[in-house]
Design an enzyme around this catalytic site. Structure first.
Site, mmCIF file in Angstrom:
data_model
loop_
_atom_site.group_PDB
_atom_site.id
_atom_site.type_symbol
_atom_site.label_atom_id
_atom_site.label_comp_id
_atom_site.label_asym_id
_atom_site.label_seq_id
_atom_site.Cartn_x
_atom_site.Cartn_y
_atom_site.Cartn_z
ATOM 1 N N LEU A 1 5.026 -26.865 -35.634
ATOM 2 C CA LEU A 1 6.228 -26.796 -36.455
ATOM 3 C C LEU A 1 6.127 -25.709 -37.513
ATOM 4 C CD1 LEU A 1 6.812 -30.620 -37.030
ATOM 5 C CD2 LEU A 1 8.124 -29.131 -35.537
ATOM 6 N N ASP B 1 3.353 -27.948 -57.848
ATOM 7 C CA ASP B 1 3.772 -26.843 -56.971
ATOM 8 C C ASP B 1 5.204 -27.062 -56.480
ATOM 9 O OD1 ASP B 1 3.476 -24.404 -55.740
ATOM 10 O OD2 ASP B 1 2.529 -25.215 -53.945
#
Length: 749
Positions: free
Chosen positions: A422, A541
């Site tokens: 993916l 993040d």
């Protein structure tokens, strides 16, 4: 039929014995050849297959052939001998030879455990009236030879030990322990009206004597030539392999008491010739009666001296040879009756069958034990002990975190087929998989190449096991018994938010109402992490590529590899600076102290992305100070030019008051003083107010529960969330957007 079966079993047993007796050359599970060249240890191909970086060999393609190269000195290998010798190729140095080019860089071995062999190599110069010289740091001055012009029509033949006789070709010896040299030429002819061509090279004198027949052939040489190097190892390196110097008599013969120790190899020290630090070097040898690679553990195997040989008979005509470990014995031949022969044959047959069955059972047992040990090794290396500590401390929710076995995940991903990928990124590769119950999952194959990444991996397991929120990617479990650790997540099919911000998607347009909803969902998830989790969690993040969209296009916060839990009364944590350029809190840059307000800053950048449709760092905004989206946005707000950067779709669909309200909220989130920023709980509440005011004014967002999306599998692969590590101090945080472009080369594509 039985006899035929016994015959097949005996033949199979012999084949096993023969295969097992082959002496190893390389370390276990390491390639033994590159092309048709054998690569013995201490040289090796691949990580862990060589003793140190000087002995690393890489396979490369040259002229449609696979050839080995010594990586650090970039020389092609011709052959390697465990006795301390290897042949490599060196280029010829040309002088005044028109289209024949002289190599730009002369090979150097300085600082390496290699040197040019004084005994095996000669320096040769070819040309009419040419003086060629070599100089080296190993000796003062230069060494060389001169070649006179040969008479026309003469065709000198290279014979015996004389490679060149001084006519059109000359030779000279080289100094010992030479590791680098430079070549220079001089025209010594009286008549210099015409240019003379000369060239010189270092070469294996045996090769040139056997391969070059006459001077004419020598003149036609244009390619690389073989040169002999010798290599050295030092006692400290050998001790790491479990090898140590043995005592031996002055004549090099082992003492009798040493032979009684059933040794197959021995090592000896000699005066060192290359390194000024180490005073001795070490060489290893197989004992008499053994052969193989003495630098490997159990690398020397017994030689069967009784194998028939045409030119060597060990025993007399009335004797037969019996092999022993390291030697052999001769026994007298005796006539045996046919009954004894039959009995011995039958006994040997049954013995072979029993031996075969026993060997097969032992093989299965050893294979099973190795598999268990291999899984234990991977479990420990992948942070299993660290995870056990977290389990014992009660930080991991064991009920919600399943431990998958490697076989189950291997089957789910069709043996990690590349067609199932993916996305890929700095922390690993994500595969789409289907479990035995039919459930679709995302399986992350982590990249673990140092202890820090193991801690990140375990940290992600611990963090996600504590979280249960509809807008945060759910961790289903992990697997630690594979070569690299695996994380199993719920499958989020519609890719990252960044894909929809930067590229218009026909199947799901990012309308103003959708942007408000997604921003509210992200804020709610971060507010939950900061205030509602069992321990406050800082994500560290936040960025649009770490926001995924599920089957109903609801936001899912992902990538908790660098996240941290903090005590309830703790206001910040001090760490090395982690994050992604364009999203990092400038205050965090200066202090290395990450707080909940640092997540607020990163979220503020995401809000500006949703408002403007622009990337956080972009070279297209070439004006000074505008490459960073946060700085560009704050300047626009100060100059009352907000609507110059707002996305056209937002301008068409959003109400002016709501856009301004969202921009003011983003401005508060991006305040350089963290104390003046709102909390994520306040941000979530303000976004709900903006969203509700839009609905009250008549705008209507389609209910995502009512919209039916047929797509189950995304057309585009996931953008795998990645984390960059930045230096802790970049000076003035206000100048963040002015950092030179190369720092942002990975995020401005």
């Amino acid at each position: 039929m039985v006899l035929q079966l016994v015959g097949h079993i005996l033949l199979f047993s012999c084949l096993i014995t023969t295969a097992a007796s082959e002496a190893p050359t390389a370390k276990e599970r390491c390639p033994t050849k590159c092309g048709n060249i054998t690569i013995p240890f201490p040289f090796g191909i691949g990580t862990g297959c060589y003793i140190n970086n000087w002995f690393e060999v890489v396979c490369t393609n040259r002229n449609n052939n696979t050839v080995p190269l010594l990586k650090r000195i970039n020389l092609e290998v011709i052959s390697i001998d465990e006795d301390g010798v290897l042949d490599v190729k060196l280029p010829i140095t040309f002088w005044n030879c028109n289209d024949l080019k002289t190599p730009q860089n002369t090979a150097t071995l300085e600082g390496s455990p290699f040197a040019f062999s004084e005994r095996e190599n000669k320096f040769i110069a070819v040309g009419c009236g040419v003086l060629a010289m070599i100089s080296s740091s190993k000796f003062n001055g230069s060494i060389g030879c001169s070649a006179a012009c040969v008479s026309e029509g003469t065709n000198n033949v290279i014979e015996g030990n004389t490679i060149c006789d001084g006519m059109d070709c000359c030779q000279t010896s080289i100094p010992s322990n030479m590791q680098a040299f430079n070549t220079s030429f001089l025209d010594i002819r009286r008549d210099k009206s015409e240019k003379t061509c000369g060239y010189a090279f270092l070469v294996n004198h045996t090769w040139i004597r056997e391969s070059v027949e006459n001077i004419s052939a020598l003149h036609e040489m244009t390619s690389d030539v073989p040169v002999v190097l010798y290599w050295e190892l030092y006692p400290a390196q050998m001790e790491a392999l479990g090898k140590s110097a043995d005592s031996f008599a002055s004549d090099g013969i082992f003492k009798s008491e040493d032979r009684s120790k059933n040794k197959t190899d021995y090592c000896a020290t000699y005066p060192n010739t290359l390194s000024p630090v180490n005073q001795t070097k070490m060489k290893c040898y197989c004992m008499t009666g053994f052969e193989g690679n003495p630098y490997l553990h159990n690398g020397c195997l017994d030689i069967d001296e009784c194998v028939p040989s045409d030119d060597y008979h060990r025993c007399g005509d009335d004797e037969y040879c019996v092999n022993t470990v390291g030697s052999y014995t001769c026994k007298s031949k005796r006539k045996k009756s046919w009954v004894k022969v039959v009995l011995i044959g039958v006994g040997n047959g049954f013995g072979a069958v029993l031996l075969l069955l026993g060997s097969w059972g032992l093989f299965k047992l050893v294979k099973k034990r190795r598999k268990i040990q291999r899984k234990k090794k991977f479990f420990t290396r992948n942070g299993g002990l660290l995870l056990q500590q977290q389990l014992s401390s009660g930080e991991v929710n064991v009920e919600k975190t399943k431990l998958f076995n490697s076989k189950e995940l291997d089957k789910a991903t069709d043996h990690f087929n590349v067609d199932r990928i993916l996305g890929q990124g700095g922390q690993g590769t994500v595969y789409k998989g289907m479990l035995a119950d039919g459930k679709i999952v995302a399986i992350k194959k982590s990249k673990i190449d140092n202890e820090g990444k193991i801690i990140q991996f375990i940290n992600e397991v611990v963090i996600l096991s504590q979280i249960n929120h509809r807008n945060i990617v759910k961790l289903l479990g992990c697997c630690l018994e594979t070569e690299v650790p695996l994380l199993v997540y719920e499958f989020v099919p519609n890719g990252t938010l960044s894909k929809y911000i930067y590229d218009e998607q026909e199947e799901f347009p990012l309308t103003w109402e959708v942007r408000l909803r997604i921003a509210t969902e992200i804020a709610g998830a971060l507010s939950y992490l900061h205030t509602s989790a069992s321990l406050p969690i800082y994500h560290r993040d936040i960025k649009s590529t770490n926001i995924l969209l599920d089957g109903r296009y609801r936001a899912k916060v992902a990538d908790f590899g660098t996240s941290r839990s903090v005590a309830i009364d703790q206001t910040h944590l001090t760490t090395l600076v982690h994050g992604t350029f364009g999203y990092l809190d400038p205050e965090y840059f200066q202090s290395s102290q990450f707080s909940d307000k640092s997540d607020v800053y990163s979220f503020g950048v995401v809000l500006v992305e949703l408002l403007s449709g622009q990337k956080p760092i972009s070279i297209q905004r070439s004006e000074e100070g505008r490459r960073g989206l946060a700085t560009y946005f704050m300047q626009s707000m100060e100059e009352n030019a907000l609507f110059d950067i707002v996305d056209a779709r937002v301008m068409r669909e959003g109400k002016r008051e709501a856009i301004i309200a969202l921009a003011e909220l983003a401005k508060r989130c991006l305040n350089l003083n963290g104390k003046k920023r709102p909390t994520m709980k306040e941000v979530a509440a303000l976004l709900e107010d903006i969203k509700n005011s839009e609905k009250a004014s008549g705008a209507h967002e389609p209910d995502v529960e009512e919209v039916e999306y047929v797509r189950e599998v995304p057309d585009q692969p996931w953008e795998l969330f990645s984390t960059s590590t930045c230096p802790a101090d970049f000076g003035d945080p206000a100048g963040l957007s002015a950092i030179e472009l190369p720092l942002f080369s990975n995020v401005t594509q």
